[in-house]
Write an enzyme that holds these catalytic residues in place. Structure first.
Site, PDB file in Angstrom:
ATOM      1  N   SER A  56       0.980  -1.125   0.071  1.00  0.00           N
ATOM      2  CA  SER A  56      -0.074  -0.142   0.025  1.00  0.00           C
ATOM      3  C   SER A  56       0.890   1.144  -0.160  1.00  0.00           C
ATOM      4  O   SER A  56       1.636   1.445  -0.790  1.00  0.00           O
ATOM      5  CB  SER A  56      -0.822   0.096   1.183  1.00  0.00           C
ATOM      6  OG  SER A  56      -1.913   0.851   1.104  1.00  0.00           O
ATOM      7  N   ASP A 116     -10.118  -3.683  -5.361  1.00  0.00           N
ATOM      8  CA  ASP A 116      -9.253  -2.488  -4.904  1.00  0.00           C
ATOM      9  C   ASP A 116      -9.328  -0.947  -5.361  1.00  0.00           C
ATOM     10  O   ASP A 116      -9.015  -1.117  -6.698  1.00  0.00           O
ATOM     11  CB  ASP A 116      -7.895  -2.801  -4.723  1.00  0.00           C
ATOM     12  CG  ASP A 116      -6.822  -2.074  -3.918  1.00  0.00           C
ATOM     13  OD1 ASP A 116      -7.062  -0.888  -3.489  1.00  0.00           O
ATOM     14  OD2 ASP A 116      -5.680  -2.364  -3.827  1.00  0.00           O
ATOM     15  N   HIS A 154      -8.137  -4.863  -1.059  1.00  0.00           N
ATOM     16  CA  HIS A 154      -7.041  -4.132  -0.427  1.00  0.00           C
ATOM     17  C   HIS A 154      -6.772  -4.423   0.856  1.00  0.00           C
ATOM     18  O   HIS A 154      -7.629  -4.715   1.762  1.00  0.00           O
ATOM     19  CB  HIS A 154      -7.244  -2.584  -0.371  1.00  0.00           C
ATOM     20  CG  HIS A 154      -5.974  -1.794  -0.244  1.00  0.00           C
ATOM     21  ND1 HIS A 154      -5.003  -1.457  -1.284  1.00  0.00           N
ATOM     22  CD2 HIS A 154      -5.410  -1.265   0.959  1.00  0.00           C
ATOM     23  CE1 HIS A 154      -4.235  -0.902  -0.708  1.00  0.00           C
ATOM     24  NE2 HIS A 154      -4.325  -0.686   0.432  1.00  0.00           N
TER      25      HIS A 154
END
Ligand SMILES: *[C@@H]1O[C@H](CO)[C@@H](O)[C@H](O)[C@H]1NC(C)=O
Ligand SMILES: *[C@@H]1O[C@H](CO)[C@@H](O)[C@H](O)[C@H]1NC(C)=O
Length: 399
Positions: free
Chosen positions: A189, A343, A373
């Site tokens: 991320s 995501d 995610h």
């Protein structure tokens, strides 16, 4: 009495409606995932409520909940775990206990959390570091960095880069028994954003002689220019990273001034002088058909230059590695990219894969059709174990 029960029912139904999210058909273990999302949505609602009442900054409340799962640096039968600082940046160091005559490979890991949340001490990151050591017989350095809203870009970038540069000093590598030819960076991320950014930065740094062998980007965020990608449209409401949380994270990375957040949400934050940058994030030309299906490309809407003058960070390649020129990308090492179908930032990773391949970089792209995610950080899900296994196998074969 009756009216009380009715009010209670109404509140209950409204709460359930608010925290419940219908899932796509291909999600495995839907009940477990629903439970986890309901917990995440409840915490999110509490954090919003706390901010509304003026009790605590939204992201500080979220980080409080995240830090409840922190664990101390504790060695076990296989791994010696210590904490120290590299260039004044706190790091957690994981060294295999097994004796080795040969030098070891190493992973420099950067945790996620939108530059506002998390630490190397979170149970999920600590566990992943141990699993990496055990599986690869490698040294793992897991770095911290200063977080928003207290600190803004480039503090996070600088902490991470300074920490990496310290690690890459020949005397430090020698101390930890690391092979200078087998070092990789990895992050998820926001950590994937940093892993990409520091890999680019190293290419031009005259102080560092060592070259990375690999970079690994796990559902990375890579740009802030276009907040209207097909994945933003499709997954803007998908937990735990919704479009509104994403935009809050990224605007807080640059400033606490909420006007940037508002402009970003409506995709009106980029000034017309910067229009040439859109070619680097043009999903109409950079996404494979499969991801574009059913979406129409809207030409960018431009804002005034006021925001980018005050907060130039969001147009800085150290914050948005997808904005790098092709001739820069060309020299990057072998790359592993994980993207997840459900995501909101999926397409940033997919576009980077296209741009790297166009520039001649070797890339392994692992797209998880039933992924969302943050799966690497969840507990007790089969998909988490499967993804970790794929990630560690790739590292094991390529580092
Ligand atoms: C240590 O390694 C052994 C052998 O791989 C494994 O069975 C054991 O579970 C590991 N211990 C811990 C605490 O991870
Ligand atoms: C994006 O790409 C499309 C073609 O794929 C092109 O028509 C359009 O002009 C491009 N837009 C920008 C802003 O680069």
């Amino acid at each position: 009495m009756g009216s009380k029960i009715i009010s209670l029912l109404v509140v209950g139904v409204l709460t359930a409606y608010y925290v419940y999210t219908p899932l796509p058909d291909n999600i495995e273990e839907p009940w477990k995932v629903t439970g986890l999302f309901m917990a995440a949505n409840t915490i999110n609602a509490l954090a919003h409520f706390g901010e509304l009442l003026g009790i605590s900054h939204y992201l500080k409340t979220l980080n409080f909940f995240v830090s409840l799962l922190d664990v101390p640096a504790r060695s076990d039968e296989n791994v010696t775990v210590t904490e120290t600082t590299f260039n004044n940046v706190p790091v957690r160091v994981y060294i295999p206990n097994r004796k080795s005559e040969a030098l070891r490979r190493a992973i420099f890991y950067i945790h996620g959390g939108g530059y506002c949340l998390g630490s190397f001490a979170n149970l999920n990151y600590d566990t992943l570091s141990r699993q990496t050591v055990n599986r690869l017989d490698a040294v793992v350095i897991s770095t911290n960095y200063r977080l928003s809203p207290q600190y803004h870009f480039p503090s996070q970038f600088e902490d991470i880069y300074n920490s990496l540069k310290w690690f890459l000093r020949p005397d430090v590598l020698k101390k930890y028994g690391v092979d200078p030819e087998r070092i990789g960076v990895s992050g998820d991320s926001a950590g994937g954003n940093s892993a990409a950014a520091i890999s680019q930065q190293l290419l031009d740094d005259p102080d560092v002689k060592i070259k990375l062998k690999i970079q690994s980007l796990i559902y990375p965020s890579l740009q802030f220019l276009d907040m209207d990608l097909p994945s933003t449209r499709e997954n803007g409401h998908f937990p735990a990273l919704t479009k509104s949380l994403l935009v809050r994270f990224w605007s807080e990375y640059f400033t606490t001034d909420r006007s940037l957040e508002k402009a970003m949400f409506f995709n009106q934050h980029v000034p017309v002088e910067s229009s040439y940058l859109f070619k680097f994030v043009n999903w109409s030309s950079l996404l494979p058909e499969k991801f574009k299906k059913g979406h129409t490309y809207n030409s960018p809407t431009y804002g005034t230059s006021e925001l980018s003058k005050k907060y130039p960070g969001f147009l800085d390649v150290r914050a948005a590695p997808l904005l790098a020129e092709d001739n820069k990308l060309r020299s990057l090492p072998l790359t592993y990219v994980i993207t997840c179908q459900h995501d909101v930032i999926r397409d940033e990773g997919v576009m980077y894969v296209t741009r790297l391949r166009n520039a001649g970089v070797r890339v392994t792209h692992n797209h998880i059709e039933d992924g969302f995610h943050g799966i690497l950080s969840f507990y007790g899900l089969k998909i988490t174990d499967r993804l970790k296994n794929q990630y560690l196998s790739w590292l094991s074969e390529n580092l």
